[in-house]
Design an enzyme around this catalytic site. Structure first.
Site, PDB file in Angstrom:
ATOM      1  N   LYS A   1      -0.860  11.287   4.560  1.00 51.11           N
ATOM      2  CA  LYS A   1      -0.731  10.211   5.715  1.00 51.11           C
ATOM      3  C   LYS A   1       0.122   8.900   5.516  1.00 51.11           C
ATOM      4  O   LYS A   1       0.946   8.642   5.938  1.00 51.11           O
ATOM      5  CB  LYS A   1      -2.388  10.117   7.061  1.00 51.11           C
ATOM      6  CG  LYS A   1      -1.945   8.219   7.189  1.00 51.11           C
ATOM      7  CD  LYS A   1      -3.295   7.756   7.705  1.00 51.11           C
ATOM      8  CE  LYS A   1      -2.810   6.075   8.098  1.00 51.11           C
ATOM      9  NZ  LYS A   1      -4.311   6.123   8.062  1.00 51.11           N
TER      10      LYS A   1
ATOM     11  N   LYS B   1       0.840  -1.357  -0.220  1.00 55.68           N
ATOM     12  CA  LYS B   1      -0.101   0.091   0.310  1.00 55.68           C
ATOM     13  C   LYS B   1       0.923   1.330   0.017  1.00 55.68           C
ATOM     14  O   LYS B   1       0.652   2.274  -0.599  1.00 55.68           O
ATOM     15  CB  LYS B   1      -0.671   0.299   1.170  1.00 55.68           C
ATOM     16  CG  LYS B   1      -2.272   0.897   1.436  1.00 55.68           C
ATOM     17  CD  LYS B   1      -2.374   0.993   0.789  1.00 55.68           C
ATOM     18  CE  LYS B   1      -3.531   2.709   0.780  1.00 55.68           C
ATOM     19  NZ  LYS B   1      -4.552   3.249  -0.119  1.00 55.68           N
TER      20      LYS B   1
HETATM   21  P1  NAD Z   1     -12.344   7.498   9.312  1.00 59.12           P
HETATM   22  O1  NAD Z   1     -12.070   8.596  10.304  1.00 59.12           O
HETATM   23  O2  NAD Z   1     -14.311   7.635   8.772  1.00 59.12           O
HETATM   24  O3  NAD Z   1     -13.359   6.425   9.856  1.00 59.12           O
HETATM   25  C1  NAD Z   1     -12.212   5.412  11.165  1.00 59.12           C
HETATM   26  C2  NAD Z   1     -13.028   5.150  11.737  1.00 59.12           C
HETATM   27  O4  NAD Z   1     -12.703   4.395  13.265  1.00 59.12           O
HETATM   28  C3  NAD Z   1     -14.087   6.770  13.185  1.00 59.12           C
HETATM   29  O5  NAD Z   1     -15.171   6.216  12.869  1.00 59.12           O
HETATM   30  C4  NAD Z   1     -13.570   6.557  14.230  1.00 59.12           C
HETATM   31  O6  NAD Z   1     -15.217   6.942  15.657  1.00 59.12           O
HETATM   32  C5  NAD Z   1     -13.068   4.619  14.366  1.00 59.12           C
HETATM   33  N1  NAD Z   1     -12.407   4.146  15.730  1.00 59.12           N
HETATM   34  C6  NAD Z   1     -11.607   5.089  16.181  1.00 59.12           C
HETATM   35  N2  NAD Z   1     -11.119   4.291  16.916  1.00 59.12           N
HETATM   36  C7  NAD Z   1     -11.442   3.521  17.466  1.00 59.12           C
HETATM   37  C8  NAD Z   1     -11.789   2.749  17.945  1.00 59.12           C
HETATM   38  N3  NAD Z   1     -11.201   2.314  19.778  1.00 59.12           N
HETATM   39  N4  NAD Z   1     -12.671   1.507  18.541  1.00 59.12           N
HETATM   40  C9  NAD Z   1     -14.437   1.744  17.910  1.00 59.12           C
HETATM   41  N5  NAD Z   1     -13.754   2.693  16.416  1.00 59.12           N
HETATM   42  C10 NAD Z   1     -12.955   3.418  16.320  1.00 59.12           C
HETATM   43  O7  NAD Z   1     -11.734   7.196   8.548  1.00 59.12           O
HETATM   44  P2  NAD Z   1     -11.957   6.196   6.850  1.00 59.12           P
HETATM   45  O8  NAD Z   1     -11.579   7.369   6.535  1.00 59.12           O
HETATM   46  O9  NAD Z   1     -12.164   5.163   7.161  1.00 59.12           O
HETATM   47  O10 NAD Z   1     -10.906   5.276   6.997  1.00 59.12           O
HETATM   48  C11 NAD Z   1     -10.354   4.117   8.049  1.00 59.12           C
HETATM   49  C12 NAD Z   1      -8.867   3.551   7.345  1.00 59.12           C
HETATM   50  O11 NAD Z   1      -9.176   3.743   6.069  1.00 59.12           O
HETATM   51  C13 NAD Z   1      -8.084   4.493   7.455  1.00 59.12           C
HETATM   52  O12 NAD Z   1      -6.705   4.087   7.688  1.00 59.12           O
HETATM   53  C14 NAD Z   1      -7.277   5.429   6.376  1.00 59.12           C
HETATM   54  O13 NAD Z   1      -5.946   5.572   5.973  1.00 59.12           O
HETATM   55  C15 NAD Z   1      -7.995   3.862   5.130  1.00 59.12           C
HETATM   56  N6  NAD Z   1      -8.128   4.303   3.950  1.00 59.12           N
HETATM   57  C16 NAD Z   1      -9.019   5.245   3.663  1.00 59.12           C
HETATM   58  C17 NAD Z   1      -9.610   6.038   2.409  1.00 59.12           C
HETATM   59  C18 NAD Z   1     -10.691   6.720   2.054  1.00 59.12           C
HETATM   60  O14 NAD Z   1     -10.548   6.785   1.120  1.00 59.12           O
HETATM   61  N7  NAD Z   1     -11.372   7.786   3.060  1.00 59.12           N
HETATM   62  C19 NAD Z   1      -8.606   5.346   0.942  1.00 59.12           C
HETATM   63  C20 NAD Z   1      -7.838   3.437   1.756  1.00 59.12           C
HETATM   64  C21 NAD Z   1      -8.141   4.027   2.760  1.00 59.12           C
END
Ligand code: NAD
Length: 294
Positions: free
Chosen positions: A243, A168
């Site tokens: 990030k 990734k």
């Molecule tokens: P987001 O912030 O929308 O979602 C993360 C969720 O985790 C939040 O809802 C938060 O409340 C929850 N969370 C945090 N700590 C927690 C805990 N202890 N227990 C339960 N829930 C908890 O982020 P996202 O955009 O959904 O991204 C998630 C992951 O995917 C990240 O690592 C990001 O880098 C990766 N990612 C995101 C994208 C994108 O386009 N958004 C694309 C590829 C990868």
């Protein structure tokens, strides 16, 4: 059908969990944010009181969390509470060290585990067309593959523990660097009197061809679906690109790899985000390179 615990129901986790429900699985979900839980409930997820309750009866545990520290602390919390033969899949994008630590925690409690970060963004999460890059043993991957299928367009087994995260960050380092390269070429073209369309028509069928140009063109016009045509609304936000480039730099430092362009790309995205554009699509960096008012 399988009982799946899904922890982290944010922008990505919620639509991913919804696709597992659509595929007929029972999904037990938990998130810290009440609005995200409400959205998950609307998608057919059974909302649980905490992460421990979500994993207690689950055959598979999927996490989709912001960063390595969240994944490690959630694994420390739930690994002992999950069923003995539960499979752990972490799809968050995190540093390789935390990914390996998560595997160790799972292993210590007798669980097979896979790091399986994704590419494809929220659009891919909703459409069920994400690319999964998986790291872990053959046995773990064989069990993970059918679970990932309803969320996936492509699933690649990249190697042992941590290899998914490695793939990734290498891929996204190429993407960050290539976007800056394409954006610089358009800015130079503007200064020397070459139209966007002419540069696109030539480079898209020449040696300058790449995804940043032909799918995600950073200037409006040549690729009507690219974020440039909607004022750089994401898509893939600059803060997330920063990030991933920072994770690549951490890995390069600890492995002793020379990545001078990766380092430069990380600095430029830090500058762009620092100017208040972290929520803008990452292709919007063309504006900073052009010298548009911040
Ligand atoms: P987001 O912030 O929308 O979602 C993360 C969720 O985790 C939040 O809802 C938060 O409340 C929850 N969370 C945090 N700590 C927690 C805990 N202890 N227990 C339960 N829930 C908890 O982020 P996202 O955009 O959904 O991204 C998630 C992951 O995917 C990240 O690592 C990001 O880098 C990766 N990612 C995101 C994208 C994108 O386009 N958004 C694309 C590829 C990868």
């Amino acid at each position: 059908m399988t009982t799946i615990a899904f922890i982290g129901l944010g922008n990505m986790g919620n639509p991913m969990a919804a696709n597992l429900v659509k595929a007929g699985h029972t999904v037990l979900g938990f998130d810290l944010v009440p609005e995200n839980l409400a959205a998950a409930r609307g998608n057919g997820v059974t909302v649980m009181a905490d992460a421990g309750a979500a994993v207690r009866d689950a055959d598979v545990v999927i996490t989709m969390l912001p960063a390595g520290k969240h994944v490690v602390s959630v694994y420390e919390d739930i690994a002992a509470r999950a069923k003995k033969d539960a499979l752990f899949i972490d799809s968050s994008t995190i540093d390789i060290e935390s990914a390996r630590k998560a595997h160790e925690i799972a292993d210590r409690h007798g669980h097979l585990s896979v790091d399986a970060p994704v590419s494809g963004g929220t659009g891919g999460a909703t459409a069920g067309t994400l690319t999964f890059m998986a790291g872990g043993s053959q046995d773990a991957f064989a069990r993970a593959e059918p679970v990932l299928k309803p969320m996936a367009g492509r699933i690649v087994h990249c190697g042992e523990a941590g290899a998914g995260q490695a793939a990734k960050i290498c891929n996204n380092m190429i993407l960050g660097i290539s976007m800056i390269g394409v954006a610089e070429a358009f800015v130079l073209a503007e200064k020397i009197g070459l139209s966007h369309q002419a540069l696109f028509d030539v480079a898209s069928t020449s040696s300058g061809q790449c995804w940043s140009l032909t799918t995600y063109c950073p200037v409006p016009g040549p690729v009507p679906t690219s974020p440039a045509n909607r004022d750089y609304a994401p898509g893939f936000a600059a803060a997330l690109m920063l990030k991933d480039l920072s994770l690549a730099q951490d890995a390069a430092r600890s492995a002793g790899a020379a990545t001078p362009l990766g380092a430069q790309a990380a600095q430029l995205y830090a500058l762009f985000s620092g100017q208040g554009h972290g929520g803008v699509d990452f292709s919007g960096i063309v504006r900073m390179l052009r010298g548009d008012p911040a």
